[in-house]
Design an enzyme around this catalytic site. Structure first.
Site, PDB file in Angstrom:
ATOM      1  N   ASP A 278      11.135 -10.398   2.474  1.00  0.00           N
ATOM      2  CA  ASP A 278      10.589 -11.721   2.162  1.00  0.00           C
ATOM      3  C   ASP A 278       9.013 -11.365   2.731  1.00  0.00           C
ATOM      4  O   ASP A 278       8.491 -10.280   2.837  1.00  0.00           O
ATOM      5  CB  ASP A 278      11.021 -12.767   3.046  1.00  0.00           C
ATOM      6  N   HIS A 301       7.411 -10.116   0.115  1.00  0.00           N
ATOM      7  CA  HIS A 301       6.613 -11.192  -0.793  1.00  0.00           C
ATOM      8  C   HIS A 301       5.330 -11.402  -0.333  1.00  0.00           C
ATOM      9  O   HIS A 301       4.729 -12.445  -0.596  1.00  0.00           O
ATOM     10  CB  HIS A 301       7.485 -12.585  -0.480  1.00  0.00           C
TER      11      HIS A 301
END
Ligand SMILES: *[C@@H]1O[C@H](CO)[C@@H](O)[C@H](O)[C@H]1NC(C)=O
Ligand SMILES: *[C@@H]1O[C@H](CO)[C@@H](O)[C@H](O)[C@H]1NC(C)=O
Ligand SMILES: *[C@@H]1O[C@H](CO)[C@@H](O)[C@H](O)[C@H]1NC(C)=O
Ligand SMILES: *[C@@H]1O[C@H](CO)[C@@H](O)[C@H](O)[C@H]1NC(C)=O
Ligand SMILES: *[C@@H]1O[C@H](CO)[C@@H](O)[C@H](O)[C@H]1NC(C)=O
Ligand SMILES: *[C@@H]1O[C@H](CO)[C@@H](O)[C@H](O)[C@H]1NC(C)=O
Ligand SMILES: *[C@@H]1O[C@H](CO)[C@@H](O)[C@H](O)[C@H]1NC(C)=O
Ligand SMILES: *[C@@H]1O[C@H](CO)[C@@H](O)[C@H](O)[C@H]1NC(C)=O
Ligand SMILES: *[C@@H]1O[C@H](CO)[C@@H](O)[C@H](O)[C@H]1NC(C)=O
Ligand SMILES: *[C@@H]1O[C@H](CO)[C@@H](O)[C@H](O)[C@H]1NC(C)=O
Ligand SMILES: *[C@@H]1O[C@H](CO)[C@@H](O)[C@H](O)[C@H]1NC(C)=O
Ligand SMILES: *[C@@H]1O[C@H](CO)[C@@H](O)[C@H](O)[C@H]1NC(C)=O
Length: 470
Positions: A278, A301
């Protein structure tokens, strides 16, 4: 037991003959699990890694937040608490560790250089002028029933999370000298979350009310949730950490953000490696005067502002952020700004929110190298919502302004080629003064790079070939 531990520690801390010289001294084990320092004698060193427990000098470089860093008071070398290797490394060491902090707080050093398990919650928010050498390994027990019970993990209201332990106070240096390990045993949690999307998974390291601190030289492994939350804190420098979240199934380790910064001011994160599933770093509500520099991020991310505007009636600020010299590989994004639409909506337990207001202002991304990322840059004012009509009807109440993207190189992945980035705002009244220069990112097929840019004045995007939608 507890009395005994305390009296042993007080001997260790007060007896003048036990003079500890930064890691060159030896310790020997006492029955209660606390170690007392003695002069060097190798015979007692069998269960120790024998690494230096000296505090490293940590300085922000090349950028700093512009606010003077704290200076640590001198530590009393005689006030050192070494937490002995437990006879059984699986037995909960939380109370022994707490006793060491209570004794060597206020001017001492706590040394954790063996292998320990923490199986019950640990509140370390009372720290004052203490050094913490984690040159061993701390494992968090993967006892989901205990940690999710009311007396288990501390709950954190923001995004319905929790934590095994929390660390706060003033003048605190936590360091692992490149050998320390903090292991969250996250696989058990990631598996369990597959059949329970409201499972509250603990964050691996939570700073809550930390004022004047360094955290360095540690390896963090497999957090159940995020790696780090730095909340309610000021003047914190994080340096030289390796964060690794790898699921043996090969799937992305869910929600394993590297650092989330929340209600905190003057924070530096630098010189670290992150391999996760993430955000590499994320600036959550009220992150101000932040520097993130010299990171190698993989599988993430991106370095993200947000998400913001998730909670109705809350006002979120992200201001004065410098992100410098980032290597970003195999990520969904390089640089990212994500804010929720102007109305609450839900697309599942973990994607529920919108309607909050506030602003993102004065954020600079300088020098970011892309390897195989979907988007080199993504700005999105419709986060958490796939219905774009809804976002047009209810534009985000979060404004975005004074944003610079400079010196982005490298290649995106093929997934959106020839598009390499997307910057989409709700309306020109919500986004302004967005600039980009020296962006040479290319799609892998060698075609001319295309960008989706709309909802704001795009004249500050040097050399971008903008289309309204891809
Ligand atoms: C620590 O102990 C040594 C050895 O007895 C003593 O000389 C020194 O003054 C002590 N240091 C402090 C700060 O109390
Ligand atoms: C060590 O402690 C764990 C957890 O309490 C227990 O399951 C295990 O049997 C213990 N091992 C030994 C050798 O006593
Ligand atoms: C958090 O929990 C509250 C109350 O249990 C719930 O209403 C909300 O949807 C949850 N999710 C988020 C992201 O806050
Ligand atoms: C992180 O990993 C790198 C490469 O393996 C290693 O050189 C470095 O010492 C590690 N850092 C820490 C804090 O252990
Ligand atoms: C999911 O986890 C939460 C605790 O985090 C628990 O309260 C709930 O009962 C679990 N749901 C199921 C279906 O197991
Ligand atoms: C931070 O401070 C707020 C109060 O301002 C409190 O509600 C919250 O529990 C604290 N900790 C975290 C991790 O948010
Ligand atoms: C980087 O991430 C990719 C994809 O997530 C993964 O396959 C690869 O093993 C990672 N590389 C390293 C060095 O961890
Ligand atoms: C952020 O700071 C502003 C200004 O101090 C304050 O009004 C707001 O409530 C804070 N928001 C959060 C989420 O703490
Ligand atoms: C923007 O933030 C940087 C630090 O990131 C700071 O040096 C600069 O003064 C800020 N600019 C304005 C106009 O506030
Ligand atoms: C951002 O930086 C500017 C310039 O240094 C300063 O005036 C302003 O107070 C800073 N904003 C915050 C929220 O600290
Ligand atoms: C999208 O949102 C609009 C406005 O709320 C609504 O009228 C429409 O039905 C939604 N579309 C879908 C597919 O949910
Ligand atoms: C981009 O970064 C590289 C590497 O530091 C540097 O050599 C180059 O001068 C920078 N380019 C610009 C336009 O700032």
């Amino acid at each position: 037991m507890c009395m005994c531990v305390k009296s042993i520690i007080s001997v260790a801390c007060l007896a003048s003959k036990f003079d500890i010289m930064h890691g060159n001294s030896l310790v020997h084990s006492l029955a209660a699990g606390i170690l007392v320092a003695t002069p060097l004698a190798t015979a007692f060193y069998t269960d120790h890694k024998r690494s230096s427990t000296a505090r490293p000098a940590i300085q922000p470089f090349p950028y700093n937040t512009g606010y003077a860093s704290f200076t640590s008071l001198a530590r009393d070398a005689n006030k050192t608490c070494v937490v002995a290797a437990p006879a059984n490394a699986s037995v909960d060491a939380a109370s022994t560790i707490l006793a060491a902090f209570e004794t060597c707080n206020n001017g001492g050093t706590v040394i954790l250089d063996a292998e320990y398990t923490i199986a019950s919650r640990l509140d370390l928010t009372f720290l004052q002028s203490v050094d913490v050498a984690i040159t061993g390994t701390i494992n968090f027990a993967d006892d989901i029933d205990y940690w999710t019970s009311p007396e288990g993990a501390f709950s954190i209201t923001y995004q319905n999370s929790s934590t095994f332990w929390k660390i706060g106070g003033t003048d605190v240096n936590i360091y692992g000298n490149s050998v320390g390990v903090i292991n969250g045993n996250g696989e058990t949690w990631w598996e369990a979350a597959q059949s329970n999307d409201t499972l509250v998974r603990p964050i691996l390291f939570v700073a809550d009310g930390l004022e004047g601190a360094t955290i360095s030289g540690l390896n963090y492994v497999n957090p159940p949730n995020w790696f780090n939350l730095i909340a309610n804190s000021t003047d914190v420098t994080v340096s030289n950490l390796n964060l690794s979240a790898v699921w043996s199934t090969g799937a992305e380790a869910p929600n394993t953000d590297g650092w989330d910064i929340y209600k905190s001011d003057s924070v530096v994160v630098q010189d670290s490696n992150v391999n996760n599933g993430d955000d590499c770093v994320s600036f959550k509500p009220n992150s101000t005067n932040i520097v993130v520099q010299n990171l190698i991020c993989n599988g993430s991310h991106g370095v993200s502002v947000g998400s913001l505007g998730q909670y109705v009636d809350e006002y979120d600020i992200v201001e004065n952020v410098t992100v410098y010299n980032i290597s970003m590989s195999n990520a969904s994004d390089g640089a990212r700004i994500k804010v929720w639409p102007g109305i609450e909506s839900s697309e599942g337990a973990l994607l529920d929110g919108g309607g909050g207001s506030g602003y993102v202002k004065n954020v600079t991304y300088d020098l970011l190298v892309n390897y195989d990322n979907t988007w080199a840059i993504e700005v999105n004012q419709c986060y958490g919502q796939s219905n774009t009509t809804l976002c047009e009807l209810y534009p985000s109440k979060m404004t975005i302004s004074e944003i610079w993207f400079n010196n982005f190189t490298g290649t995106t992945s093929s997934s959106k080629e020839p598009y390499v980035g997307t910057l989409v705002c709700s309306s020109t009244s919500q986004c302004w003064d967005i600039y980009a220069s020296d962006i040479t990112v290319k799609p892998p097929n060698g075609a001319a790079p295309e960008w989706t840019c709309s909802g704001f004045n795009t004249s500050g995007l040097e050399g971008f070939d903008c289309v309204a939608s891809a």
